[in-house]
Scaffold this active site. Structure first.
Site, mmCIF file in Angstrom:
data_model
loop_
_atom_site.group_PDB
_atom_site.id
_atom_site.type_symbol
_atom_site.label_atom_id
_atom_site.label_comp_id
_atom_site.label_asym_id
_atom_site.label_seq_id
_atom_site.Cartn_x
_atom_site.Cartn_y
_atom_site.Cartn_z
ATOM 1 N N LYS A 77 30.519 36.679 11.902
ATOM 2 C CA LYS A 77 30.182 36.901 10.495
ATOM 3 C C LYS A 77 29.006 35.974 10.161
ATOM 4 O O LYS A 77 28.951 34.843 10.672
ATOM 5 C CB LYS A 77 31.434 36.541 9.681
ATOM 6 C CG LYS A 77 31.417 36.863 8.199
ATOM 7 C CD LYS A 77 32.794 36.528 7.613
ATOM 8 C CE LYS A 77 32.909 36.784 6.125
ATOM 9 N NZ LYS A 77 34.260 36.478 5.607
ATOM 10 N N SER A 152 35.968 40.283 2.940
ATOM 11 C CA SER A 152 34.532 40.178 3.035
ATOM 12 C C SER A 152 34.003 40.285 4.465
ATOM 13 O O SER A 152 32.812 40.501 4.657
ATOM 14 C CB SER A 152 34.063 38.853 2.428
ATOM 15 O OG SER A 152 34.646 37.765 3.136
ATOM 16 N N SER A 176 40.110 37.997 3.664
ATOM 17 C CA SER A 176 38.899 38.616 4.196
ATOM 18 C C SER A 176 38.884 38.949 5.674
ATOM 19 O O SER A 176 37.966 39.620 6.130
ATOM 20 C CB SER A 176 37.687 37.750 3.888
ATOM 21 O OG SER A 176 37.311 37.971 2.569
HETATM 22 N N1 GLN Z 1 38.501 39.191 -1.590
HETATM 23 C C1 GLN Z 1 38.786 37.810 -1.848
HETATM 24 C C2 GLN Z 1 37.742 37.246 -2.775
HETATM 25 O O1 GLN Z 1 36.931 37.957 -3.223
HETATM 26 C C3 GLN Z 1 38.864 37.045 -0.589
HETATM 27 C C4 GLN Z 1 37.563 36.708 -0.005
HETATM 28 C C5 GLN Z 1 37.703 35.990 1.294
HETATM 29 O O2 GLN Z 1 38.814 35.898 1.865
HETATM 30 N N2 GLN Z 1 36.628 35.432 1.737
HETATM 31 O O3 GLN Z 1 37.737 36.103 -3.081
#
Ligand code: GLN
Length: 474
Positions: A77, A152, A176
């Site tokens: 990532k 994400s 994520s």
């Molecule tokens: N979807 C969650 C957020 O928007 C988690 C994001 C993540 O785990 N990086 O914060």
């Protein structure tokens, strides 16, 4: 779709000279090009990948043992600092950023012979559940191009689902790794908080951030974790790993107590997802596990707690991007104040700004007690409920997400709808427990993920249980 044997098999083939590391790297690079339409990747790290592959091939010719991931290509990532190319976190703010050092997780994988071939797309700074918050482009779901891959770590998940690499790295702050794994039909692992070093990973919410692997099987996922796990002087929150390897064998499920989290089966759970998860639970039952319902009454509050604590930490972690030290610097500014102001205004996207505002608000005097402190109190309560549940149960299960992958654009206009996607993943981040998403069939041809949560620091058994489930399901 490129096909890959298990990670250990790939490494042995390379070690035995049946295939070269260079050939595998080229295979991945070609596959990335061929799958460009899915927009999983932000940048390729071809040059370094090729030279590392050649080095590995020379070492093998010289009779050296290279490592457990000899010649295995992977994608990180783009919030992992790498010694080659840019590390953008999919944000305009970090678009020009070249990292001066590399993430510990990547160093450890490289030490075992793995080769990073590209950097994957994500929601900018990992804020989101769909990759639609990327400042560059949205990744498409390999199962349906009109749908999101989840987020994400959507680029990493899509890359694994497309088969362009046999594994990828993501980060999981509120779900994520697990959510995109569930949406794309791959395995995604969120380790216990502190098991894998966060050094060299762009910080989002430091008290919940973890590094996690995505792969096609639990076995591969566990091997990658096994290599990354352990204490690191560069991250004081890390702890000593188990001496025994993670996920080497599958667990005998007979007699194991499995709790089905009642709160995850309420309103909002799509019927197709419910059906698949119930079928998965039946399988655990027939394998001899003692399955019963468990209630964690404060878990429904985890989302509210998360969306106070996470922005609070985000507002602090994003304060360093002021246009002066690294990243984007607004041109033609009149003075320092204007430089700060315009660099942040132009460099950050809407979601980063929203989180900075929410975080600053809940931390400001007068609101701190009402929001931040209260959220921390409920966080303790959630942790206690998990601890209590694990006095009785070996594992807890439920869906990873209430729905399969949704359409691009369907939720992006309404931040609250987007936040609701995380309703079943955030609790494990709030508590620090390990959790995994394993493919559990499809609903209308879209993958569904079964979530298994383990006791804190019980990662080895959790992976072994997930492995047992995957064997049952296949
Ligand atoms: N979807 C969650 C957020 O928007 C988690 C994001 C993540 O785990 N990086 O914060």
């Amino acid at each position: 779709m490129a096909d890959w044997p298990t990670l250990s098999d790939i490494a042995s083939q390379v070690q035995d000279g049946k295939v070269t590391a260079r050939e595998l790297v080229e295979k991945s690079l070609v596959a990335i090009e061929e799958n460009k339409e899915f927009d999983a990747v932000i940048s390729m790290t071809s040059e370094r990948a090729r030279s590392r592959a050649d080095e590995i091939d020379v070492r093998i010719k010289n009779g050296e043992q290279v490592g457990r991931l000899a010649g295995v290509p992977f994608i990180a990532k783009d919030n992992f600092l790498t010694l080659t190319g840019k590390t953008t976190a999919a944000s305009n703010m970090l678009k020009p950023f070249e990292a001066p050092y590399q993430a510990t997780a990547i160093n450890k994988l490289e030490a075992e012979g793995a080769i990073c071939v590209a950097k994957a797309n994500l929601d900018a700074f990992a804020h989101g559940s769909s990759t639609e918050n990327s400042d560059f482009f949205t990744t498409k779901n390999p199962h349906d191009k009109e749908r999101v891959p989840g987020g994400s770590s959507g680029g990493s998940a899509a890359a694994v689902a497309l088969g362009v690499v046999p594994f990828a790295l993501g980060t999981d702050t509120g779900g994520s790794v697990r959510l995109p794994a569930s949406f794309t039909g791959v395995v995604g692992y969120k380790p216990s908080y502190g098991l894998v070093s966060r050094s060299g990973v762009v910080a989002m919410a430091s008290s919940t951030d973890v590094v996690g692997p995505l792969a096609r099987s639990v076995e591969d996922t566990a091997l990658v974790l096994d290599i990354m796990a352990g204490r690191d002087d560069l991250d004081s929150t890390t702890f000593e790993r188990d001496k025994e390897p993670y996920g080497k064998d599958s667990l005998d499920l007979s007699g194991k107590k499995i709790g089905v989290i009642r709160e995850y089966f309420g309103e909002g759970l799509e019927a197709g997802v419910r059906q698949n998860i119930e079928a998965a639970i039946d399988m655990l039952n027939s394998a001899g596990a003692q399955v019963s319902e468990v209630s964690l009454p404060s878990v429904p509050l985890a989302l509210a707690v998360y969306y106070i604590i996470c922005p609070a930490e985000v507002s602090s972690n994003l304060a360093r991007y002021d246009g002066q030290r690294f990243g984007y610097n607004a041109p033609d500014t009149k003075n320092l104040d204007e430089s700060y102001e315009l660099s942040r205004e132009q460099g950050f996207g809407a979601e980063a700004k929203r989180r900075i505002m929410m975080g600053t608000y809940v931390l400001s005097s007068g609101y701190y007690d009402a929001y931040y402190k209260k959220a921390q109190t409920v966080r303790t309560k959630i942790r206690q409920e998990f601890d209590k549940a694990f006095e009785e149960f070996d594992f807890l299960v439920g869906p990873t997400a209430p729905m399969p992958a949704f359409k691009i654009g369907e939720r992006s206009k309404d931040p609250l709808q987007m936040y609701l996607t995380d309703i079943m993943t955030v609790a494990a981040n709030i508590s620090g427990n390990p959790a995994i998403s394993v493919p559990a069939g499809t609903s209308d041809n879209l993958p569904v993920g079964l979530q298994i949560i383990g006791n804190y620091k019980d990662d080895r058994r959790l992976l072994a249980a997930a492995r047992a489930y995957q064997e049952l399901a296949s």
